[in-house]
Motif scaffolding. Structure first.
Motif, PDB file in Angstrom:
ATOM      1  N   UNK A  46       0.864  -1.187   0.000  1.00  0.00           N
ATOM      2  CA  UNK A  46       0.000   0.000   0.000  1.00  0.00           C
ATOM      3  C   UNK A  46       0.888   1.221   0.000  1.00  0.00           C
ATOM      4  N   UNK A  47       0.934   1.868  -1.146  1.00  0.00           N
ATOM      5  CA  UNK A  47       1.807   3.040  -1.224  1.00  0.00           C
ATOM      6  C   UNK A  47       2.062   3.422  -2.659  1.00  0.00           C
ATOM      7  N   UNK A  48       3.096   4.241  -2.824  1.00  0.00           N
ATOM      8  CA  UNK A  48       3.500   4.650  -4.166  1.00  0.00           C
ATOM      9  C   UNK A  48       4.379   3.565  -4.773  1.00  0.00           C
ATOM     10  N   UNK A  49       4.219   3.332  -6.061  1.00  0.00           N
ATOM     11  CA  UNK A  49       5.293   2.657  -6.811  1.00  0.00           C
ATOM     12  C   UNK A  49       5.765   3.661  -7.854  1.00  0.00           C
ATOM     13  N   UNK A  50       7.071   3.829  -7.883  1.00  0.00           N
ATOM     14  CA  UNK A  50       7.728   4.754  -8.803  1.00  0.00           C
ATOM     15  C   UNK A  50       8.445   3.874  -9.818  1.00  0.00           C
ATOM     16  N   UNK A  51       8.049   3.993 -11.073  1.00  0.00           N
ATOM     17  CA  UNK A  51       8.685   3.223 -12.141  1.00  0.00           C
ATOM     18  C   UNK A  51       9.661   4.155 -12.860  1.00  0.00           C
ATOM     19  N   UNK A  52      10.937   3.904 -12.700  1.00  0.00           N
ATOM     20  CA  UNK A  52      11.941   4.652 -13.457  1.00  0.00           C
ATOM     21  C   UNK A  52      12.084   3.941 -14.795  1.00  0.00           C
ATOM     22  N   UNK A  53      11.649   4.593 -15.869  1.00  0.00           N
ATOM     23  CA  UNK A  53      11.558   3.913 -17.163  1.00  0.00           C
ATOM     24  C   UNK A  53      12.509   4.509 -18.185  1.00  0.00           C
ATOM     25  N   UNK A  54      12.863   3.676 -19.152  1.00  0.00           N
ATOM     26  CA  UNK A  54      13.609   4.149 -20.330  1.00  0.00           C
ATOM     27  C   UNK A  54      12.741   3.842 -21.542  1.00  0.00           C
ATOM     28  N   UNK A  55      12.527   4.859 -22.373  1.00  0.00           N
ATOM     29  CA  UNK A  55      11.824   4.629 -23.641  1.00  0.00           C
ATOM     30  C   UNK A  55      12.896   4.329 -24.686  1.00  0.00           C
ATOM     31  N   UNK A  56      12.889   3.098 -25.166  1.00  0.00           N
ATOM     32  CA  UNK A  56      13.865   2.668 -26.176  1.00  0.00           C
ATOM     33  C   UNK A  56      13.075   2.445 -27.460  1.00  0.00           C
ATOM     34  N   UNK A  57      13.357   3.235 -28.487  1.00  0.00           N
ATOM     35  CA  UNK A  57      12.461   3.209 -29.651  1.00  0.00           C
ATOM     36  C   UNK A  57      11.090   3.665 -29.157  1.00  0.00           C
ATOM     37  N   UNK A  58      10.074   2.828 -29.381  1.00  0.00           N
ATOM     38  CA  UNK A  58       8.734   3.194 -28.889  1.00  0.00           C
ATOM     39  C   UNK A  58       8.320   2.369 -27.675  1.00  0.00           C
ATOM     40  N   UNK A  59       9.270   1.649 -27.087  1.00  0.00           N
ATOM     41  CA  UNK A  59       8.896   0.700 -26.039  1.00  0.00           C
ATOM     42  C   UNK A  59       9.465   1.057 -24.668  1.00  0.00           C
ATOM     43  N   UNK A  60       8.664   0.851 -23.617  1.00  0.00           N
ATOM     44  CA  UNK A  60       9.154   1.152 -22.261  1.00  0.00           C
ATOM     45  C   UNK A  60       9.890  -0.027 -21.614  1.00  0.00           C
ATOM     46  N   UNK A  61      10.978   0.280 -20.916  1.00  0.00           N
ATOM     47  CA  UNK A  61      11.726  -0.702 -20.117  1.00  0.00           C
ATOM     48  C   UNK A  61      11.900  -0.137 -18.717  1.00  0.00           C
ATOM     49  N   UNK A  62      11.920  -1.039 -17.720  1.00  0.00           N
ATOM     50  CA  UNK A  62      12.130  -0.581 -16.343  1.00  0.00           C
ATOM     51  C   UNK A  62      13.629  -0.478 -16.065  1.00  0.00           C
ATOM     52  N   UNK A  63      14.053   0.707 -15.649  1.00  0.00           N
ATOM     53  CA  UNK A  63      15.437   0.908 -15.193  1.00  0.00           C
ATOM     54  C   UNK A  63      15.506   0.580 -13.706  1.00  0.00           C
ATOM     55  N   UNK A  64      14.497   1.040 -12.982  1.00  0.00           N
ATOM     56  CA  UNK A  64      14.463   0.772 -11.535  1.00  0.00           C
ATOM     57  C   UNK A  64      13.055   0.985 -10.998  1.00  0.00           C
ATOM     58  N   UNK A  65      12.809   0.337  -9.870  1.00  0.00           N
ATOM     59  CA  UNK A  65      11.602   0.616  -9.089  1.00  0.00           C
ATOM     60  C   UNK A  65      12.013   1.426  -7.868  1.00  0.00           C
ATOM     61  N   UNK A  66      11.136   2.331  -7.432  1.00  0.00           N
ATOM     62  CA  UNK A  66      11.304   2.931  -6.107  1.00  0.00           C
ATOM     63  C   UNK A  66       9.991   2.733  -5.357  1.00  0.00           C
ATOM     64  N   UNK A  67      10.096   2.677  -4.025  1.00  0.00           N
ATOM     65  CA  UNK A  67       8.906   2.333  -3.238  1.00  0.00           C
ATOM     66  C   UNK A  67       8.281   3.585  -2.609  1.00  0.00           C
ATOM     67  N   UNK A  68       8.467   4.716  -3.263  1.00  0.00           N
ATOM     68  CA  UNK A  68       8.081   6.020  -2.689  1.00  0.00           C
ATOM     69  C   UNK A  68       7.872   6.989  -3.843  1.00  0.00           C
ATOM     70  N   UNK A  69       7.469   8.196  -3.529  1.00  0.00           N
ATOM     71  CA  UNK A  69       7.343   9.231  -4.548  1.00  0.00           C
ATOM     72  C   UNK A  69       8.746   9.742  -4.914  1.00  0.00           C
TER      73      UNK A  69
END
Ligand code: AMP
Ligand code: GLY
Length: 442
Positions: free
Chosen positions: A287-310
């Motif tokens: 129960x909380x924030x999930x922060x998805x640190x993403x990289x857009x490569x071409x037109x597709x998203x990849x996860x660089x990292x997760x954070x458990x907060x804002x």
């Protein structure tokens, strides 16, 4: 009839809440600023807070990782909800500490338990989770001192740039990106054998380099459902054109122009939903924030990292764009009712420029008087490393990142113009900021 109306009115009396926010940065000021606008808020406390949080609540000198002191305070002040700003108390298990305590277990905590916080607290855990649930991320392998030789051989077989990540929390410094193979091997050895990042680098993730453009995506989840919050782009490097050392963040922009409906659809389908499903399947209460640190490569998203907060400085552009009552959203989340929540978002651009102390992120001075705060208009100022000198009635710098100045505009350019006009009005010795936010989005 009259009586019934009266009863009806009585049942509508709002139960007001006492809130404790843990942390002391611009993110926590933005949270306090937003929650202070809720009719359901009785009193906001911030531990330890800063000169800005003092404008919306009461600062209390408690270290967020000192759970016993947090407990004493929560009981004494009858706190109903604790919002955890930074990651360390979450990774250390503050939620578990509350849920295992007979007196505290009914207090709502905004943030996951120790297990869920591993999404941020252990890169190896996060990568294994993504692999298990087929969430797009860079290919990787994890190494320890025992497998150092295999790690070196792994580096021999991949192409530069080499991405080395300390497994544990390393205050944002645990990622190295290197072009030279011998240097990468030397750093791997230094992380594993010489404990370059202490215990955090007892394991090292080596991963494929992703070439693209980054963005930060946020959800609030009750573990079953989620609400998507506005996305943002942050500017991590100290120098113009994203050069020089990494910082805690030099500013942020929300929305992100390239995060189109189609792209965000892929993010939800390939990344957000599988992440929440994965947490459920692994019986991880979240129960909380999930922060998805993403990289857009071409037109597709990849996860660089997760954070458990804002994120910070993303909070300083994302939170002011949320029009709905954030406290109501938090309450729905704590009750597991998020499926009914529909947050309303300001369509305009919000841009936030961070003013930092000269020398940051290396050595810098503190205690410089901040002038011009009364000259500002058409902006919101979120304080970060700024504290009150009560005796002399002054506000002084107390950290590297000092103030975030956020302005709105119908276009990104207009929002930036408004923010920079205010940046010019504030001064302190050694003031530095990035003049080129948004350069990569035009
Ligand atoms: P992290 O602490 O995982 O966010 O990594 C810090 C920064 O390193 C990220 O914000 C990216 O800019 C960069 N980075 C991390 N992993 C990769 C990767 N696999 N490919 C390219 N850049 C990366
Ligand atoms: N802005 C990146 C972070 O909060 O970690």
């Amino acid at each position: 009839m009259g009586v019934r109306r009266k009863d009806h009115a009585a049942s509508k009396i709002i139960k007001k809440m006492n809130i404790l926010i843990l942390g002391s940065g611009g993110r926590e000021h933005a949270l306090a600023w937003k929650l202070a606008q809720s009719p359901k808020t009785e009193q906001i406390y911030i531990a330890p807070g800063n000169a800005g949080t003092l404008l919306t609540g009461i600062n209390v000198p408690i270290d967020p990782v000192d759970f016993e002191s947090v407990k004493t305070f929560v009981i004494e002040k009858e706190v109903d909800m604790v919002i955890v700003g930074p990651e360390v108390p979450l990774v250390n298990g503050i939620r578990d500490f509350f849920s295992e305590d007979k007196i505290l277990r009914d207090v709502a905590i905004i943030g996951p338990g120790k297990e869920g916080a591993q999404l941020e607290g252990s890169k190896d855990f996060a990568k294994a989770f993504m692999k298990k649930y087929k969430i797009p991320t860079a290919a990787y392998e994890t190494f320890t001192t025992e497998t150092l030789k295999a790690g070196e051989a792994f580096l021999d077989n991949i192409k530069a740039p080499y991405v080395l990540k300390a497994d544990g929390l390393a205050a944002g410094k645990g990622v190295l990106i290197l072009n030279d193979l011998e240097e990468a091997k030397a750093e791997l050895r230094s992380m594993l054998v010489d404990a370059k990042f202490g215990k955090a680098s007892a394991k090292v993730v080596i991963e494929e380099f992703l070439d693209g453009i980054e963005l930060s995506v946020f959800v609030l989840t009750d573990g079953k459902d989620y609400v998507l919050l506005p996305e943002a782009k942050d500017y991590k490097r100290i120098g113009l054109g994203d050069t020089g050392l990494n910082t805690g963040g030099m500013g942020s922009i929300s929305p992100v122009p390239f995060a189109t409906g189609e792209f965000m659809g892929k993010v939800e389908e390939r990344i957000i939903r599988p992440t929440i499903r994965g947490l459920q399947q692994d019986n991880i209460v979240y129960q909380g924030f999930i922060f998805f640190g993403l990289m857009k490569v071409g037109d597709d998203p990849y996860v660089i990292e997760y954070n458990c907060r804002m994120g910070d400085p993303e909070a300083e552009s994302v939170i002011p764009r949320i029009k709905s009552d954030l406290l109501e959203l938090f309450e729905s989340m704590a009750k597991g009712n998020l499926s009914e929540a529909k947050p309303e978002v300001d369509e305009r651009y919000a841009t936030s420029v961070m003013l930092v102390s000269g020398g940051y992120p290396e050595n810098y001075q503190k205690g410089k008087v901040i002038k011009g705060l009364n000259n500002l208009n058409n902006c919101i100022v979120y304080y970060a490393g700024a504290s009150n000198d009560v005796e002399n009635n002054l506000i002084k710098t107390s950290g590297g990142r000092v103030l975030a100045i956020t302005s709105f505009g119908d276009t990104m350019e207009e929002a930036l113009k408004n923010a920079y006009a205010n940046v010019d009005q504030v001064d302190f010795e050694g003031k530095y900021y990035r003049k080129d936010l948004g350069f990569d989005l035009k």
